[in-house]
Each structure stands twice: as structure tokens, then as C-alpha cells.
Enzyme design. Structure first.
Site, PDB file in Angstrom:
ATOM      1  N   GLU A 118     -74.942  68.345  60.794  1.00  0.00           N
ATOM      2  CA  GLU A 118     -75.015  67.053  59.633  1.00  0.00           C
ATOM      3  C   GLU A 118     -76.564  66.659  59.267  1.00  0.00           C
ATOM      4  OE1 GLU A 118     -72.346  63.545  59.320  1.00  0.00           O
ATOM      5  OE2 GLU A 118     -74.444  63.020  58.136  1.00  0.00           O
ATOM      6  N   HIS A 149     -67.616  55.011  61.248  1.00  0.00           N
ATOM      7  CA  HIS A 149     -68.521  55.242  62.437  1.00  0.00           C
ATOM      8  C   HIS A 149     -67.823  54.240  62.798  1.00  0.00           C
ATOM      9  CE1 HIS A 149     -72.766  55.098  63.899  1.00  0.00           C
ATOM     10  NE2 HIS A 149     -71.906  54.573  64.486  1.00  0.00           N
ATOM     11  N   ASN A 170     -67.103  58.038  53.420  1.00  0.00           N
ATOM     12  CA  ASN A 170     -67.406  57.323  54.883  1.00  0.00           C
ATOM     13  C   ASN A 170     -66.194  55.772  54.374  1.00  0.00           C
ATOM     14  OD1 ASN A 170     -69.023  54.881  56.154  1.00  0.00           O
ATOM     15  ND2 ASN A 170     -70.112  56.622  57.039  1.00  0.00           N
ATOM     16  N   THR A 208     -77.310  54.428  60.609  1.00  0.00           N
ATOM     17  CA  THR A 208     -78.110  55.152  61.573  1.00  0.00           C
ATOM     18  C   THR A 208     -79.678  55.537  61.159  1.00  0.00           C
ATOM     19  OG1 THR A 208     -75.997  55.582  61.549  1.00  0.00           O
ATOM     20  CG2 THR A 208     -77.576  56.960  62.149  1.00  0.00           C
ATOM     21  N   ARG A 224     -68.752  46.596  64.403  1.00  0.00           N
ATOM     22  CA  ARG A 224     -69.715  45.611  63.425  1.00  0.00           C
ATOM     23  C   ARG A 224     -68.624  45.413  61.926  1.00  0.00           C
ATOM     24  NH1 ARG A 224     -75.649  47.689  61.802  1.00  0.00           N
ATOM     25  NH2 ARG A 224     -76.180  47.096  64.159  1.00  0.00           N
ATOM     26  N   GLU A 243     -67.267  59.062  63.591  1.00  0.00           N
ATOM     27  CA  GLU A 243     -68.878  59.615  63.723  1.00  0.00           C
ATOM     28  C   GLU A 243     -69.033  58.503  65.274  1.00  0.00           C
ATOM     29  OE1 GLU A 243     -71.673  57.755  60.808  1.00  0.00           O
ATOM     30  OE2 GLU A 243     -71.166  59.064  59.354  1.00  0.00           O
ATOM     31  N   HIS A 258     -75.951  60.894  53.896  1.00  0.00           N
ATOM     32  CA  HIS A 258     -77.234  59.465  54.388  1.00  0.00           C
ATOM     33  C   HIS A 258     -77.991  59.626  53.086  1.00  0.00           C
ATOM     34  CE1 HIS A 258     -78.290  56.340  56.328  1.00  0.00           C
ATOM     35  NE2 HIS A 258     -77.725  56.074  57.521  1.00  0.00           N
ATOM     36  N   HIS A 304     -68.469  50.528  55.128  1.00  0.00           N
ATOM     37  CA  HIS A 304     -68.341  48.615  54.335  1.00  0.00           C
ATOM     38  C   HIS A 304     -66.881  48.707  53.266  1.00  0.00           C
ATOM     39  CE1 HIS A 304     -71.876  49.509  55.683  1.00  0.00           C
ATOM     40  NE2 HIS A 304     -71.962  51.090  55.114  1.00  0.00           N
ATOM     41  N   ARG A 311     -69.072  51.659  65.941  1.00  0.00           N
ATOM     42  CA  ARG A 311     -69.914  51.363  67.062  1.00  0.00           C
ATOM     43  C   ARG A 311     -69.364  50.718  67.313  1.00  0.00           C
ATOM     44  NH1 ARG A 311     -74.611  51.764  62.501  1.00  0.00           N
ATOM     45  NH2 ARG A 311     -76.133  51.345  64.621  1.00  0.00           N
TER      46      ARG A 311
END
Ligand code: PXP
Length: 237
Positions: free
Chosen positions: A151, A43, A7, A101, A49, A70, A191, A10, A45
Site C-alpha cells: 500500500e 486499524h 476506513n 500513521t 484509541r 491494519e 493516506h 473515526h 491500534r
């Protein structure tokens, strides 16, 4: 062998912190793939962000492994997914104020909407996964609404502060894996996984892919800092 989906949200978080063009998650995805990862996860969102619409569309063109998007099950996100056609969509719950999440989807409580959304996405060739807590009822509901994969949320296992608590959460994950396996659902997990807690999860052979973000990007900052400083000193000299 357990696959790794990285992922890269970031990387985009760092870019958005300055409102500039770098670091570009598209460039990061290429490096992640060259290092041997099996897939890229982003992801998108509602509040944008970190990952932007532009990232999803370009990644769809450039990712050579698999792109897992996602997103929340909203009409806006479904429209974007149908345009971009990632290999997989993972539906997640989303709250605007959360840092990340927080929990899994309430599949049982949203069967109507989820069944419709899943049929629409699957009808367009997208493999469908639901991010859920390791809970039998949620797994059974996931099967009922037509998901291909679940998941399993590893957050409680990762947040355990004692060995007893960790063992309890691990057992809970093992039970969930058995139920999903019996129902013939594909199983991913993620996660909060990091370099200290990932091993036990990777030992569960029914889990096909782990989705890991924060710990990898965090380590990249630290292991890359030495080189980044040396490169700058070289330019300044
Ligand atoms: N899976 C899902 C559904 C997520 O929302 C996230 C966080 O974006 C992850 C996996 C990865 O979690 P982490 O960044 O803690 O590795």
C-alpha cells in the site's frame, strides 16, 4: 476500475470519545457496503484509541465485501489476526504518540521479523500487504519478505502545498507503481486522500484499491447533520 476500501476508524473515535455504544462501526460498515464500497478497513491500534477487539471480531462475521485489518507486526496483533482471519492484513508502523500513521514501514530494516510474521499470516489464508513510502528500496524489500501487496503512502502527495511539489510527489508515486508492477506485487494506496486530491491517484490504473477514511467520515458528519437535526426537532415538537 479502482476499488474503494473505506476506513471506519473515526466512527469508533466518536464512540470512544463518550465511552458509549454508538456510533457503532459495525453499523457504519453495513451502510458503507450498501453505498457500494468494495471493502472495510480498520486499524486496531495497540492503545485501542478507536477500533476495539470486539469490532474486529464482529466485523469479520458481518462484512460482506472484504475486511482489511491494519495493524503493527507485534505478537499481540498477530494472535488477534490469526483468530479473526480478515481477508487482508496491512502491516503498518505504529508509534503511540502519533495522531495517525506517520510514515511507511521500514521493511529493509526489519526483514527477519517481517518475513516470519508474513509467512505465519499468509499460511493462514490471509492476503498480506505492507504500508510503505513510495520508494524503490522499500518495494524491493517488500517483495523479498513475501508480501502480496504494497500500500503506497500517498501522504506526501496529499500534503504538497504547491502544484510543483504535488507534481514531484505524483511522479514519485508513478515511479513506485512501475517498480511494484514489474515485481508483480498488488498495489493499493492511501493516506490523506480527499475529495480534491483523489482524482489523479484514481487515474493510475495499476492501483487496485484506495484506502480512504478521514475525509469520508468528515464529509458524512457534514452531509448528515441537516437530517440529524431535523429528526431531533421532530421528536421534541
Ligand atoms: N492507509 C493506512 C495504512 C492508514 O494508516 C490510514 C489511516 O488510518 C489510511 C490508509 C487512511 O488514511 P485517511 O484516514 O487519511 O484517509
Amino acid at each position: 476500475m479502482t476499488r474503494l476500501g473505506v476506513n471506519i476508524d473515526h466512527v469508533a473515535t466518536l464512540r470512544q470519545a463518550r465511552g458509549v455504544k454508538y456510533p457503532d462501526p459495525v453499523a457504519a460498515a453495513a451502510l458503507v457496503e450498501m453505498a457500494g464500497a468494495d471493502g472495510i478497513v480498520v486499524h486496531l491500534r495497540e492503545d485501542r484509541r478507536h477500533i476495539q477487539d470486539r469490532d474486529v471480531h464482529i466485523l469479520r462475521e458481518t462484512v460482506k465485501t472484504k475486511l482489511n485489518l491494519e495493524m503493527a507486526a507485534t505478537p499481540e496483533m498477530v494472535k488477534i489476526a490469526l483468530e479473526a482471519k480478515p481477508h487482508m492484513v496491512t502491516l503498518v508502523p505504529e508509534k503511540r504518540e502519533e495522531l495517525t500513521t506517520e510514515g511507511g514501514l521500514n521493511v529493509g530494516g526489519n526483514k527477519g521479523t517481517l518475513t516470519k510474521t508474513i509467512a505465519q499470516l499468509k499460511g493462514n489464508g490471509i492476503t498480506l500487504s505492507l504500508f510503505i513510502d513510495p520508494n524503490g528500496q522499500q518495494i524491493e524489500a517488500s517483495k523479498e519478505v513475501g508480501a502480496d501487496f504494497v500500500e503506497l503512502h500517498t501522504g506526501c502527495y496529499c500534503d504538497a502545498t504547491t502544484r510543483d511539489e504535488e507534481d514531484k510527489e505524483y511522479k514519485n508515486l508513478l515511479d513506485a507503481v512501475s517498480i511494484a508492477y514489474e515485481l508483480d506485487l498488488g498495489i493499493n494506496a492511501g493516506h490523506g486522500l480527499n475529495y480534491f486530491n483523489v482524482k489523479r491517484i484514481a487515474e493510475i490504473k495499476e492501483i487496485e484499491e484506495l484506502s480512504i477514511g478521514h475525509s469520508i467520515v468528515a464529509r458524512a458528519v457534514l452531509v448528515g447533520l441537516d437530517r440529524a437535526v431535523r429528526d431531533m426537532i421532530e421528536l421534541i415538537k
